[in-house]
Design an enzyme around this catalytic site. Structure first.
Site, mmCIF file in Angstrom:
data_model
loop_
_atom_site.group_PDB
_atom_site.id
_atom_site.type_symbol
_atom_site.label_atom_id
_atom_site.label_comp_id
_atom_site.label_asym_id
_atom_site.label_seq_id
_atom_site.Cartn_x
_atom_site.Cartn_y
_atom_site.Cartn_z
ATOM 1 N N ARG A 191 104.254 34.590 21.674
ATOM 2 C CA ARG A 191 104.206 33.191 21.782
ATOM 3 C C ARG A 191 103.537 32.997 23.153
ATOM 4 O O ARG A 191 102.931 32.034 23.509
ATOM 5 C CB ARG A 191 105.731 32.517 21.582
ATOM 6 C CG ARG A 191 106.084 32.485 20.280
ATOM 7 C CD ARG A 191 107.443 31.681 20.460
ATOM 8 N NE ARG A 191 108.265 31.624 18.922
ATOM 9 C CZ ARG A 191 109.503 31.362 18.885
ATOM 10 N NH1 ARG A 191 110.003 30.700 19.734
ATOM 11 N NH2 ARG A 191 109.745 31.249 17.601
ATOM 12 N N ASP B 163 121.903 23.209 29.958
ATOM 13 C CA ASP B 163 120.881 23.267 30.904
ATOM 14 C C ASP B 163 121.294 23.841 32.260
ATOM 15 O O ASP B 163 120.685 23.959 33.372
ATOM 16 C CB ASP B 163 120.039 22.138 31.061
ATOM 17 C CG ASP B 163 120.925 21.049 31.876
ATOM 18 O OD1 ASP B 163 120.496 20.532 32.842
ATOM 19 O OD2 ASP B 163 121.860 20.503 31.111
ATOM 20 N N LYS C 248 134.031 23.523 31.425
ATOM 21 C CA LYS C 248 133.435 23.840 29.978
ATOM 22 C C LYS C 248 133.820 24.815 29.213
ATOM 23 O O LYS C 248 134.062 25.102 27.891
ATOM 24 C CB LYS C 248 132.094 23.625 29.951
ATOM 25 C CG LYS C 248 131.515 22.243 30.532
ATOM 26 C CD LYS C 248 130.098 22.043 30.045
ATOM 27 C CE LYS C 248 129.546 20.603 30.343
ATOM 28 N NZ LYS C 248 128.221 20.401 29.922
ATOM 29 N N ASP D 281 123.541 15.467 28.832
ATOM 30 C CA ASP D 281 122.168 15.310 29.578
ATOM 31 C C ASP D 281 121.254 16.405 29.618
ATOM 32 O O ASP D 281 121.798 17.647 29.962
ATOM 33 C CB ASP D 281 122.590 14.694 30.976
ATOM 34 C CG ASP D 281 123.221 13.189 30.908
ATOM 35 O OD1 ASP D 281 122.557 12.181 30.693
ATOM 36 O OD2 ASP D 281 124.519 12.996 30.601
ATOM 37 N N HIS E 106 113.942 32.553 28.022
ATOM 38 C CA HIS E 106 113.574 32.419 26.622
ATOM 39 C C HIS E 106 113.797 33.676 25.884
ATOM 40 O O HIS E 106 114.306 33.711 24.612
ATOM 41 C CB HIS E 106 112.096 31.881 26.652
ATOM 42 C CG HIS E 106 111.780 30.521 26.964
ATOM 43 N ND1 HIS E 106 112.140 29.459 26.139
ATOM 44 C CD2 HIS E 106 111.087 29.927 28.022
ATOM 45 C CE1 HIS E 106 112.073 28.293 26.464
ATOM 46 N NE2 HIS E 106 111.055 28.663 27.715
ATOM 47 N N ASP F 101 118.131 12.955 30.821
ATOM 48 C CA ASP F 101 119.167 12.660 32.023
ATOM 49 C C ASP F 101 119.454 10.973 32.205
ATOM 50 O O ASP F 101 118.402 10.172 32.271
ATOM 51 C CB ASP F 101 118.718 13.083 33.418
ATOM 52 C CG ASP F 101 120.289 13.062 34.482
ATOM 53 O OD1 ASP F 101 121.151 12.909 34.037
ATOM 54 O OD2 ASP F 101 119.642 13.007 35.622
ATOM 55 N N ASP G 79 125.812 20.865 25.646
ATOM 56 C CA ASP G 79 125.798 19.726 26.949
ATOM 57 C C ASP G 79 125.175 18.434 26.347
ATOM 58 O O ASP G 79 124.372 18.520 25.310
ATOM 59 C CB ASP G 79 125.061 20.275 27.994
ATOM 60 C CG ASP G 79 125.127 19.193 29.351
ATOM 61 O OD1 ASP G 79 126.058 18.594 29.385
ATOM 62 O OD2 ASP G 79 124.102 19.291 29.880
ATOM 63 N N ASP H 104 123.580 12.676 40.521
ATOM 64 C CA ASP H 104 124.672 12.394 40.838
ATOM 65 C C ASP H 104 125.520 13.695 41.155
ATOM 66 O O ASP H 104 125.356 14.763 40.701
ATOM 67 C CB ASP H 104 125.600 11.333 40.094
ATOM 68 C CG ASP H 104 125.489 11.748 38.703
ATOM 69 O OD1 ASP H 104 125.629 12.978 38.445
ATOM 70 O OD2 ASP H 104 125.731 10.761 37.719
#
Length: 425
Positions: free
Chosen positions: A104, A380, A353, A146, A122, A152, A144, A345
């Protein structure tokens, strides 16, 4: 003078992933020595590197799972080469994953740009989803919010491509969880952020049992909401803590929680002054979180309110300062907390998590909890030191590191294709 990219790259040591950087170093040797003069052989040389790394991972899994080996040899070779390496819950077919991504991304065809952080990221993602699909035991996929499911600060709209993939996961028998730092203690706020998903669920040809396999874990690990559908209308209902929260968390002292958040709030206020943040910057205190967020200012030229952003360097300074102080604060040491940069923020949450994913593993299957090797978390933020709240999810299950909602869609397309291929074998 260094380019801006090079300067910023050197400043971000705390954002680097040691395992990926180590693989980059291994690949740099064949790139430098052979990429120009023997370009036709570059693919084979890179393939051998990934084959060796694959072997080291398998050895680490064996050593970690065998107490007699651990006592005799101490640690695996990979632990010695990358001291900060974590746990691998499954083998990773890196050789095959490299060949797929090379087809790819034409990695081995490049003569001037060596294999990059993103190339390796990847490849690791591909290896993980291939292994999970082939093992045939994948049961829980968490995300997740955002930058993973939506941009976001945005919401999930009905036309967003990722929704169709989430519905296909539910239709394939998967449990789907959204493990987000957004710490609302009421269902309405999550229904507003995820309205597009709920509207599509209402129209989806899925049994109610499949729709009930969708949950939201808010505040990273503090509030659990389960999807329901009544009279053709879908929504979320809060699940009592007694049903899903572990005994350990129930035993956390509320005074320790309050003291941790109190200190974080004091530090945020002090840093707002010290770093000379815009006057509009707000500090928000919630039940189990405290954060600093950009405010709004009227722009006379535009004739409307605009957000007053905070500098990326400022956000990182706040995260690392608050986290460093809390790590040495006795009340914070008696609970678990997570400080992270949300992109615009900074928040300090009670919990993390890893707990959020683990709670879902037990909630969906109380008698036989879903195991880490049966779980995949997509997010992310996986930088290992500060500013990244998805990083802790690595303690509870397998992970995939993406950088945009578009990458999430591509990853799910690959995962669904692998699952379908295994089903048809």
């Amino acid at each position: 003078m260094s380019s801006r990219y090079r300067v910023e790259y050197q400043l971000k040591a705390h954002r680097k992933d040691a395992f990926i950087e180590w693989i980059k170093g291994l690949l740099a040797v064949p790139f430098v020595l052979h990429s120009v003069t023997e370009r036709d052989n570059a693919q084979e040389k890179y393939r051998r590197v990934f084959e060796d790394v694959e072997t080291l991972i398998n050895e680490k899994i064996t050593v970690d799972s065998d107490e007699s080996l651990t006592r005799a040899a101490g640690v695996s070779r990979l632990d010695k080469l990358v001291p900060t390496i974590g746990t691998f819950f499954t083998p990773l077919p890196l050789t095959e994953a490299f060949l797929r991504q090379n087809a790819r991304r034409a990695i081995s065809e490049r003569a001037y740009v060596s294999p990059s952080f993103n190339d390796i990221r990847h490849i690791l993602n591909t290896a993980q989803i291939v292994q999970l699909a082939r093992a045939g035991e994948l049961s829980l996929v968490t995300f997740d919010g955002d930058v993973t499911l939506y941009e976001d600060g945005a919401s999930l709209a009905a036309e967003d491509k990722v929704i169709g993939r989430l519905l296909r996961l539910l239709g394939a028998g998967m449990h789907v969880g959204i493990v987000t730092a957004a710490g609302y203690d009421d269902a309405e706020n999550y229904e507003r952020r995820l309205f597009g998903l709920l509207r599509r669920l209402e129209r989806a040809d899925l049994p109610n049992e499949a729709k009930r396999r969708l949950c939201v874990m808010g505040g990273e690990s503090n509030f659990l909401f389960r999807c329901y559908e009544r009279d053709g209308r879908a929504g979320f209902e809060r699940v009592p803590e007694s049903v899903w929260m572990s005994a350990e968390l129930h035993q956390w002292n509320q005074q320790d929680i309050n003291a941790t958040l109190d200190l974080a709030e004091v530090m945020l206020r002090a840093l707002r002054e010290k770093l000379r943040l815009p006057a509009e910057t707000q500090i928000i205190r919630k039940v189990r979180a405290v954060g600093i967020v950009p405010g709004q200012r009227f722009d006379p030229e535009l004739g409307r309110e605009i957000r007053v952003p905070l500098l990326r360097e400022t956000l990182e300074e706040i995260v690392l300062t608050v986290q460093g102080r809390l790590e040495n604060f006795p009340p914070a040491q008696r609970v678990q907390f997570s400080c992270f940069d949300g992109g615009s923020d900074v928040w300090c949450d009670i919990g993390g998590k890893d707990l959020g994913v683990a709670f879902l593993q037990r909630f969906y299957s109380p008698e036989r909890p879903i195991r880490p090797e049966q779980s995949l978390h997509v997010g992310d933020q996986f930088a290992p030191v500060g500013s990244a709240n998805d990083f802790k999810a690595r303690l509870a299950g397998c992970t995939a590191w993406i950088s945009s909602p578009q990458e999430t869609v591509a990853l799910l397309d690959d995962l669904l294709a692998e699952l379908e291929a295994q089903k048809n074998m």
